[in-house]
Design a protein around this motif. Sequence first.
Motif, mmCIF file in Angstrom:
data_model
loop_
_atom_site.group_PDB
_atom_site.id
_atom_site.type_symbol
_atom_site.label_atom_id
_atom_site.label_comp_id
_atom_site.label_asym_id
_atom_site.label_seq_id
_atom_site.Cartn_x
_atom_site.Cartn_y
_atom_site.Cartn_z
ATOM 1 N N UNK A 254 1.510 -10.275 0.090
ATOM 2 C CA UNK A 254 2.384 -8.918 0.035
ATOM 3 C C UNK A 254 0.831 -8.390 -0.471
ATOM 4 N N UNK A 255 -0.174 -8.544 -0.882
ATOM 5 C CA UNK A 255 -0.845 -7.615 -1.407
ATOM 6 C C UNK A 255 -1.995 -7.552 0.218
ATOM 7 N N UNK A 256 -2.139 -8.919 0.707
ATOM 8 C CA UNK A 256 -2.712 -8.241 1.818
ATOM 9 C C UNK A 256 -1.937 -6.875 3.396
ATOM 10 N N UNK A 257 -0.647 -7.245 3.136
ATOM 11 C CA UNK A 257 0.099 -6.310 4.007
ATOM 12 C C UNK A 257 -0.293 -5.054 3.235
ATOM 13 N N UNK A 269 -7.970 2.388 -0.888
ATOM 14 C CA UNK A 269 -7.822 1.560 -1.791
ATOM 15 C C UNK A 269 -7.036 0.385 -1.799
ATOM 16 N N UNK A 270 -7.968 -0.314 -0.674
ATOM 17 C CA UNK A 270 -7.977 -1.170 0.077
ATOM 18 C C UNK A 270 -8.767 -2.438 0.133
ATOM 19 N N UNK A 271 -8.909 -3.613 0.043
ATOM 20 C CA UNK A 271 -9.951 -4.623 -0.332
ATOM 21 C C UNK A 271 -9.895 -5.298 1.231
ATOM 22 N N UNK A 272 -9.292 -4.164 2.183
ATOM 23 C CA UNK A 272 -9.613 -4.539 3.543
ATOM 24 C C UNK A 272 -10.240 -3.546 4.252
ATOM 25 N N UNK A 377 -1.183 -8.677 -12.741
ATOM 26 C CA UNK A 377 -1.784 -7.495 -12.103
ATOM 27 C C UNK A 377 -3.299 -8.142 -10.814
ATOM 28 N N UNK A 378 -3.061 -7.126 -9.439
ATOM 29 C CA UNK A 378 -3.973 -6.569 -8.553
ATOM 30 C C UNK A 378 -4.796 -5.793 -8.718
ATOM 31 N N UNK A 379 -5.593 -5.467 -8.666
ATOM 32 C CA UNK A 379 -6.923 -4.075 -7.702
ATOM 33 C C UNK A 379 -6.424 -4.934 -6.607
ATOM 34 N N UNK A 380 -5.862 -3.741 -5.848
ATOM 35 C CA UNK A 380 -5.752 -3.091 -4.582
ATOM 36 C C UNK A 380 -7.317 -2.148 -3.784
ATOM 37 N N UNK A 381 -8.354 -2.381 -4.747
ATOM 38 C CA UNK A 381 -9.174 -1.799 -3.915
ATOM 39 C C UNK A 381 -10.916 -2.695 -4.156
ATOM 40 N N UNK A 382 -10.224 -3.692 -4.789
ATOM 41 C CA UNK A 382 -10.908 -5.039 -4.841
ATOM 42 C C UNK A 382 -10.626 -6.337 -4.033
#
Length: 446
Positions: A254-257, A269-272, A377-382
Motif C-alpha cells: 500500500x505505501x508503494x501505491x 510527499x513521496x519517496x518515489x 507508521x510510515x513516512x511517505x516522504x522518505x
Amino acid sequence: MISNSETEIVSRALQTALDAGAQKARITYSKSDEELVATLNGEVDKVTRCTDRSLSIALFADGHYGSFSTNNVEPAALDAFIRKAVDIVRKIAPDPCRDLPDPQRCCHDALTGLELGLTDPARESVTPEQRIRAALDASVFNRRNELPGGCTLISEEGEYSDSIYETLLMDSNGLCCRHSETSFDYGVETTVEAGGEKYSGYWWDSSSHAADGDHSRCGREALRKAAAQIGSEPAGSGRYNMVVDSEVASKLVSPLLHALNAFSLQQNNSFLTGSLGKKMFPEGMTLMDFPRIPGQTCSKYFDSEGVATADAPIIEEGVVREYFVNSYMSLKMGVAPTVEAATRPKLMPWKGSGMRHDGILRLCGDGILVTDFNGGNCNQATGDFSYGIEGFLFRNGEIVRPVSGMLVTGNFLKLWDGLIAAGDDARPCMSKLIPTVGFAGVDFSG
C-alpha cells in the motif's frame, strides 16, 4: 438493480445542472442494501438491515468547481439542491485545472453493470432464517471438541452479511456506465485463555457468489490463530529474514501505491518522486494491476471519474511503469493522465511460482514470520517505517515458537531490494492480490 426510474432521475439531474448554468457535470448514483446477523458466543446477538442511496454531483461552472452530495432524490428537492449548488460553485475560487476526463479515455463497455459476473441472483431469495442459520453454523463456540488442548475458549464474536452495491455514473460528455456487485461475508474473532493470559485470533472470508464462500472454515481458523499465540514473547533484537503472511502482506505494498499517486508526488510527499521509467526495485519484482478479473470481488470497469480500467504493469521487473494521475492532477502537473488508482494490484510470483506459505518459509530458512501488524507508521516522504508485529520465529523453514511485542523498522526501498521471493497464494477475496513474501536482512527489536 438500479431501476429505469432511478436512471431517469440521474439523467434529469444532469440536465438540471446544465440548465442552471454549469458547463459540465458528472453525477454518481450509488445504491446499497445489506443484511447482517451478528453472533456472540454461539447465539444470535443482533440482526440488522441497512439500505442506502446517495447522489453525488461534480459541477464545472465558469472555471469554478465544486462537488456535492444528497440522499434526497425527490424531483423537486433535487432540482432545488442542484440549482443552489451551481450558485455556490460560482462563489468558489476558480480552478482552471478541473475538468471532465477525455471521453475517449472513458468506459463505454459497462452498459449493464453485470459484465464482470459479480452479481449473484440467489441473494434475492435468501430468507432471514437462512441468514441466521448460516451465521450459527459458522460458529465454533458450541463445538468445544475443536478447541486445542491447554486453553479455554473465552468468547467468540461472529458476523455474517450479504449485500449488493450498485453504481451508475453519467456525465455531460455522454458517459453512462454501471457497476453491480453482491458480496457474501463472514468474519469471526475468538479469544482464548491459557496460563492466565488471553489471546485473540481473527479470520474472514468474502465472495461475490454465495456458493464460492467457505464460512465454516472461519471459526476454526480464528481459533487456531488465537491458540497459536499461546506463550508468545519477543525474540532477541537483531537482523532476521522476514516472511510476511499473505493475509497481511498488502501492508507493505500500500505505501508503494500511495507513493505513486499524483497527489503525493505533486505535494513532494513521496519517496518515489521522479521514479517513472527507472529501476527502483529488484529485477524480479513485478506488480501488475488486473482490474477486470471476472467473478472476483473488487474488480471494476471504471474509476470514480468514469475512466476505463485496463490490465497494466505498475512495476515491471523492478522498473516503475505507472503513476496514478487523475484528470485534475494531470492538468495541475502537466503530465499525461492515467487511472486514479490501482483497482486490483497483484504482486506476481517470483522464485516462488506455485509456492505457498510453507515453501517460502523453507526458502528463507531462518527468521521471523509476520502474521499481523499492530500499529506503527510510515513516512511517505522518505519511505521509512516502523510497525509493531506478532508472528513466529522459524528455523530451517519450521515454526519454533510464537513472538509478539516486537518492532520491525527500515526503509521500503531497502526492504524491497532484499526481496527473496514472492509466492503464489494471494487470497482472491482481498482487494490487493499480495501473496506471502520473503525478505532478507530486516531489522527487528524486541
